[in-house]
Design a protein around this motif. Structure first.
Motif, mmCIF file in Angstrom:
data_model
loop_
_atom_site.group_PDB
_atom_site.id
_atom_site.type_symbol
_atom_site.label_atom_id
_atom_site.label_comp_id
_atom_site.label_asym_id
_atom_site.label_seq_id
_atom_site.Cartn_x
_atom_site.Cartn_y
_atom_site.Cartn_z
ATOM 1 N N ILE A 1 48.027 120.023 0.072
ATOM 2 C CA ILE A 1 48.954 121.067 0.533
ATOM 3 C C ILE A 1 48.494 121.601 1.885
ATOM 4 C CG2 ILE A 1 49.926 123.339 0.061
ATOM 5 C CD1 ILE A 1 49.608 122.826 -2.876
ATOM 6 N N ALA A 2 47.192 121.847 2.008
ATOM 7 C CA ALA A 2 46.642 122.325 3.276
ATOM 8 C C ALA A 2 46.865 121.300 4.381
ATOM 9 C CB ALA A 2 45.147 122.623 3.125
ATOM 10 N N ALA A 3 46.749 120.009 4.050
ATOM 11 C CA ALA A 3 46.936 118.947 5.045
ATOM 12 C C ALA A 3 48.370 118.939 5.565
ATOM 13 C CB ALA A 3 46.586 117.590 4.439
ATOM 14 N N ILE A 4 49.339 119.090 4.676
ATOM 15 C CA ILE A 4 50.745 119.127 5.106
ATOM 16 C C ILE A 4 50.998 120.360 5.962
ATOM 17 C CG2 ILE A 4 53.122 119.374 4.292
ATOM 18 C CD1 ILE A 4 52.411 117.628 1.917
ATOM 19 N N ASN A 5 50.369 121.469 5.613
ATOM 20 C CA ASN A 5 50.531 122.694 6.390
ATOM 21 C C ASN A 5 50.033 122.524 7.825
ATOM 22 O OD1 ASN A 5 51.433 125.504 5.963
ATOM 23 N ND2 ASN A 5 49.402 126.019 6.705
ATOM 24 N N VAL A 6 49.040 121.665 8.003
ATOM 25 C CA VAL A 6 48.508 121.384 9.336
ATOM 26 C C VAL A 6 49.485 120.554 10.147
ATOM 27 C CG1 VAL A 6 46.725 120.061 10.552
ATOM 28 C CG2 VAL A 6 46.078 121.626 8.716
ATOM 29 N N VAL A 7 50.157 119.609 9.478
ATOM 30 C CA VAL A 7 51.041 118.671 10.170
ATOM 31 C C VAL A 7 52.403 119.285 10.494
ATOM 32 C CG1 VAL A 7 52.308 116.499 9.879
ATOM 33 C CG2 VAL A 7 49.903 116.652 9.196
ATOM 34 N N LEU A 8 52.902 120.151 9.626
ATOM 35 C CA LEU A 8 54.263 120.672 9.760
ATOM 36 C C LEU A 8 54.605 121.236 11.134
ATOM 37 C CD1 LEU A 8 55.110 122.400 6.348
ATOM 38 C CD2 LEU A 8 56.144 120.355 7.338
ATOM 39 N N PRO A 9 53.735 122.046 11.751
ATOM 40 C CA PRO A 9 54.145 122.626 13.040
ATOM 41 C C PRO A 9 54.401 121.604 14.130
ATOM 42 C CG PRO A 9 51.832 123.097 12.584
ATOM 43 C CD PRO A 9 52.429 122.585 11.309
ATOM 44 N N VAL A 10 53.677 120.471 14.102
ATOM 45 C CA VAL A 10 53.882 119.444 15.123
ATOM 46 C C VAL A 10 55.215 118.739 14.900
ATOM 47 C CG1 VAL A 10 52.946 117.384 16.230
ATOM 48 C CG2 VAL A 10 51.393 119.111 15.302
ATOM 49 N N SER A 11 55.444 118.259 13.682
ATOM 50 C CA SER A 11 56.691 117.535 13.400
ATOM 51 C C SER A 11 57.894 118.465 13.473
ATOM 52 C CB SER A 11 56.613 116.865 12.022
ATOM 53 O OG SER A 11 56.391 117.809 11.005
ATOM 54 N N PHE A 12 57.742 119.703 12.999
ATOM 55 C CA PHE A 12 58.855 120.646 13.057
ATOM 56 C C PHE A 12 59.185 121.049 14.486
ATOM 57 C CE2 PHE A 12 59.403 122.763 8.637
ATOM 58 C CZ PHE A 12 59.621 121.512 8.097
ATOM 59 N N PHE A 13 58.182 121.106 15.345
ATOM 60 C CA PHE A 13 58.464 121.458 16.731
ATOM 61 C C PHE A 13 59.332 120.389 17.386
ATOM 62 C CE2 PHE A 13 57.444 121.125 21.291
ATOM 63 C CZ PHE A 13 57.919 122.357 21.698
ATOM 64 N N ILE A 14 59.004 119.130 17.130
ATOM 65 C CA ILE A 14 59.808 118.046 17.697
ATOM 66 C C ILE A 14 61.205 118.069 17.086
ATOM 67 C CG2 ILE A 14 59.993 115.546 18.037
ATOM 68 C CD1 ILE A 14 56.942 115.423 17.875
ATOM 69 N N GLY A 15 61.278 118.280 15.763
ATOM 70 C CA GLY A 15 62.582 118.402 15.124
ATOM 71 C C GLY A 15 63.365 119.595 15.644
ATOM 72 N N ALA A 16 62.628 120.662 15.973
ATOM 73 C CA ALA A 16 63.274 121.872 16.479
ATOM 74 C C ALA A 16 63.877 121.675 17.862
ATOM 75 C CB ALA A 16 62.281 123.028 16.522
ATOM 76 N N LEU A 17 63.429 120.663 18.585
ATOM 77 C CA LEU A 17 64.094 120.338 19.848
ATOM 78 C C LEU A 17 65.569 120.033 19.595
ATOM 79 C CD1 LEU A 17 61.333 118.055 21.408
ATOM 80 C CD2 LEU A 17 62.092 120.256 22.322
ATOM 81 N N GLY A 18 65.822 119.294 18.507
ATOM 82 C CA GLY A 18 67.208 119.009 18.142
ATOM 83 C C GLY A 18 67.955 120.267 17.748
ATOM 84 N N MET A 19 67.284 121.142 17.000
ATOM 85 C CA MET A 19 67.938 122.394 16.625
ATOM 86 C C MET A 19 68.210 123.257 17.847
ATOM 87 S SD MET A 19 66.757 125.391 13.968
ATOM 88 C CE MET A 19 67.455 124.583 12.533
ATOM 89 N N ALA A 20 67.264 123.296 18.785
ATOM 90 C CA ALA A 20 67.449 124.091 20.002
ATOM 91 C C ALA A 20 68.652 123.588 20.798
ATOM 92 C CB ALA A 20 66.186 124.030 20.861
ATOM 93 N N ILE A 21 68.726 122.269 20.959
ATOM 94 C CA ILE A 21 69.871 121.680 21.659
ATOM 95 C C ILE A 21 71.156 121.945 20.875
ATOM 96 C CG2 ILE A 21 70.899 119.499 22.418
ATOM 97 C CD1 ILE A 21 67.948 118.514 22.827
ATOM 98 N N GLY A 22 71.052 121.881 19.547
ATOM 99 C CA GLY A 22 72.218 122.127 18.703
ATOM 100 C C GLY A 22 72.703 123.555 18.776
#
Length: 463
Positions: free
Chosen positions: A52-73
């Motif tokens: 769980i801690a490992a996923i918590n570390v990864v989420l901000p990186v992948s979500f930031f890239i995904g959030a580029l799509g949300m920002a454009i959207g």
């Protein structure tokens, strides 16, 4: 499925319209949040609390890239809502085409950079010690699915801007259900561990993309593109960027918070403290889903009516959205205050064969999570004003105040607080920074929203 035309955004009673828009958005956010929540429960029970801690570390990186799509959207959806309100269909189509092209370009570049710097990014976000290897396994696989996530997040906001909230809801449900089914198969049945969790998430993103693509190619969408709409248009890109930057800046700040929190908590309590934060972070995503749903439902209503110069309806939508969101936030608050121990227990494995280290982490999590959760959510009933207030400026195309108010809570108040308080108060300083930031941000947002309503909406003349 009943269709909602864009024109209804300017004609139906606000209360009824907000429910019609917010309920599907809330259900979609609920399912996505449940996906993150149940995914974490599966991982915690079938792999371990370190996972769980490992996923918590990864989420901000992948979500930031995904959030580029949300920002454009979000940036484009604001333009599309106002363009449809003003009967400017050509601008709406051109904006949507630019959103697609820009999302593909930006996310592809970011994924390449994310893979190249993988060994530096994971430790920087707190993936140290026993967390590093499982975090790297999860990160590399999920990153390949992030462009699909970005396209889904971009497309979802456009679907909602068209006045089709039920389709947007389905688009959010599909990857969540798919992910949970794949979690069961890949982790529990096939015993693929962290790789199984990562592949389940990635396949969920692809399924979502397939549905969003189907919607825009079907008869249900009013936005029918041709090649000319895909060519980048500088004025439209600037407008998308100025408005979308609000969402992107918010996600960038969230990623920075994950970085700071994981590193501060690792210093204070090691992997166990990060596991506590991972559970609380999941609840921050999940518990407030109805409030976020009201906010998402409010955006196209405010944007359309502002574009149509129906200012009385804009004022009514603000008041109604704040009331609905505040009531829902209070209900959430009560549940979190009463059942924090039961919530924390859901994430922990009951396997008697856990290692001594895993057992120690579990004991720490059970002891510290309930009090931490109560502190973090202490100011939940008042956050409706802050969320709706910031969303209003974004909906009407005022990028600068939207950006500043969006960053007020997490950027201007929370980050300084978590840097200042922990050296004196330890972990308690980390947790009380949340409600203090909520209170301060709500005061600031309330002041500027009241000023905007009095000087702009009340003074403006309707056609």
């Amino acid at each position: 499925m009943a269709r909602v035309s864009a024109e209804q955004l300017g004609n139906e009673p606000i209360g009824k319209l907000l429910i019609k828009q917010a309920v599907p958005a809330s259900i979609g956010i609920l399912v996505m949040s449940l996906n993150v929540l149940v995914d974490s429960i599966f991982v915690g029970n079938w792999i371990g609390s370190i996972a769980i801690a490992a996923i918590n570390v990864v989420l901000p990186v992948s979500f930031f890239i995904g959030a580029l799509g949300m920002a454009i959207g979000v940036g484009g959806a604001s333009i599309i809502s106002r363009a449809l309100g003003a009967n400017n269909t050509n601008k709406a189509l051109k904006t949507f085409g630019n959103q697609i092209t820009l999302t593909l370009l930006v996310t592809t570049i970011m994924v390449a950079l994310g893979l190249y710097f993988v060994d530096s990014l994971i430790p920087a976000f707190g993936g140290k010690g026993a967390i590093f290897e499982p975090a790297k396994i999860y990160y590399v696989i999920v990153l390949f699915g992030v462009p699909f996530l970005a396209l889904c997040m971009m497309g979802n906001t456009v679907i909602r801007a068209e006045g089709k909230p039920k389709f947007a809801m389905i688009a959010m449900i599909i990857p969540s259900v798919g992910n949970l089914v794949m979690d069961y198969l890949f982790i529990y049945v096939f015993d693929w561990g962290m790789a199984g969790a990562a592949w389940a998430t990635t396949i969920g993103y692809v399924l979502c993309f397939a549905y969003v693509l189907y919607f825009f190619l079907s008869k249900y969408s009013e936005l029918k593109l041709n090649r000319t709409h895909l060519g980048l248009d500088i004025p439209i890109l600037k407008e998308i960027g100025s408005l979308g930057f609000v969402t992107l800046a918010r996600q960038a700040v969230i990623s920075l918070i994950y970085l700071l929190m994981n590193n501060i908590l690792f210093t204070l309590g090691g992997e166990a403290s990060i596991a506590v934060y991972a559970i609380i972070a999941r609840m921050l995503m999940f518990a407030l889903f109805p409030v976020f749903g009201v906010t998402q439902g409010f955006l196209p209503i405010a944007g359309f009516n502002y574009g149509a110069k129906k200012y009385q309806r804009v004022r009514e939508s603000i008041n109604t959205a704040i009331f609905y969101a505040a009531v829902l936030a209070t209900v959430v608050f009560m549940g979190l205050m009463i059942f924090p121990l039961e919530i924390a227990s859901l994430f922990l494995s009951q396997n008697p064969n856990l290692s001594e280290h895993e057992l120690a982490v579990n004991a720490y999590v059970l002891e510290h999570t309930p009090s931490a959760m109560r502190m973090v959510f202490a100011a939940t009933p008042i956050i409706a004003l802050q969320l709706i207030g910031a969303a209003y400026f974004q909906a009407i195309g005022k990028a600068v105040p939207a950006l500043l108010l969006t960053l007020t809570r997490q950027g201007f108040f929370f980050i300084p607080l978590i840097l200042i308080l922990p050296p004196y108060l330890g972990e308690v300083g980390v947790w009380i920074a949340f409600p203090i930031a909520d209170v301060l941000a709500t005061i600031v947002t309330g002041y500027f929203l009241r000023k905007e309503v009095r000087t702009k909406l009340l003074a403006a003349k309707e056609p």
